[in-house]
Design an enzyme around this catalytic site. Structure first.
Site, short mmCIF file in Angstrom:
data_model
loop_
_atom_site.label_atom_id
_atom_site.label_comp_id
_atom_site.label_asym_id
_atom_site.label_seq_id
_atom_site.Cartn_x
_atom_site.Cartn_y
_atom_site.Cartn_z
N GLY A 56 10.15 31.51 90.79
CA GLY A 56 10.69 32.87 90.83
C GLY A 56 9.85 33.91 90.11
N HIS A 57 8.77 33.49 89.46
CA HIS A 57 7.97 34.42 88.63
C HIS A 57 6.50 34.26 88.96
CE1 HIS A 57 6.49 36.40 84.93
NE2 HIS A 57 7.68 36.96 84.91
N PHE A 58 5.96 34.68 89.90
CA PHE A 58 6.50 35.32 91.11
C PHE A 58 6.06 34.45 92.28
CE2 PHE A 58 5.66 38.55 87.89
CZ PHE A 58 6.89 39.16 87.79
N VAL A 63 2.79 33.83 87.79
CA VAL A 63 2.36 34.23 86.45
C VAL A 63 3.31 33.59 85.45
CG1 VAL A 63 2.04 36.19 84.88
CG2 VAL A 63 1.47 36.44 87.30
#
Length: 153
Positions: A56-58, A63
């Site tokens: 989810g990041h990203f 990252v």
């Protein structure tokens, strides 16, 4: 005070006997330098695309979240504290209670080897204060002052 000698590197199996963190939140893979007299530790985190936070990041540009880099520094400090004080991780938990002067200079991405350099500044009763720098290829990617407090389970 004389400190025991630890054979380096200290691997993830040994680390898990010192701090209570486990996958997916264990953010230090090994200890590559340790100087208990100088209250300094250097840990390593191999950052891979398989880290759960990258989902989810990203999703299209993974990252490592900066707060997890700070957490990795705190975990390295916890390992040093446990080794230096000879405490059993099962009887003592350390919680991060304060972060000061956090700086994020560069992104950490899959494939990076994150080097965690932590210096204990002071230990007062159950409070440890640390300064840490996270580096990739010798370049500081993040730094912070961290305070952790010990508490019984």
């Amino acid at each position: 005070m004389s400190h025991p000698i630890y054979e380096l590197p200290i691997d993830v199996n040994q680390i898990q006997t010192l701090i209570p963190h486990r996958y997916p939140f264990l953010l230090i893979d090994r200890v590559i330098e340790l100087d208990l007299e100088a209250k300094r530790i250097v840990g390593q985190k191999n950052v891979t695309i398989n880290e759960p936070f990258f989902q989810g990041h990203f999703p299209t540009r993974p990252v490592m979240p900066g707060v997890l880099i700070i957490e990795a520094l705190a975990q390295a400090g916890g390992v040093m504290t446990q080794l230096g004080l000879g405490r059993d991780a099962l009887s003592k938990l350390f919680y991060m209670v304060k972060v000061d002067n956090a700086r994020f200079n560069k992104q950490v991405v899959p494939g990076d080897v994150l080097i965690l350099e932590v210096q204990m500044k002071r230990l007062i009763r159950n409070m440890g204060c640390y300064y840490g720098e996270a580096k990739v290829n010798g370049e500081i990617v993040a730094s912070a002052e961290v305070m952790c407090a010990g508490a019984r389970e």
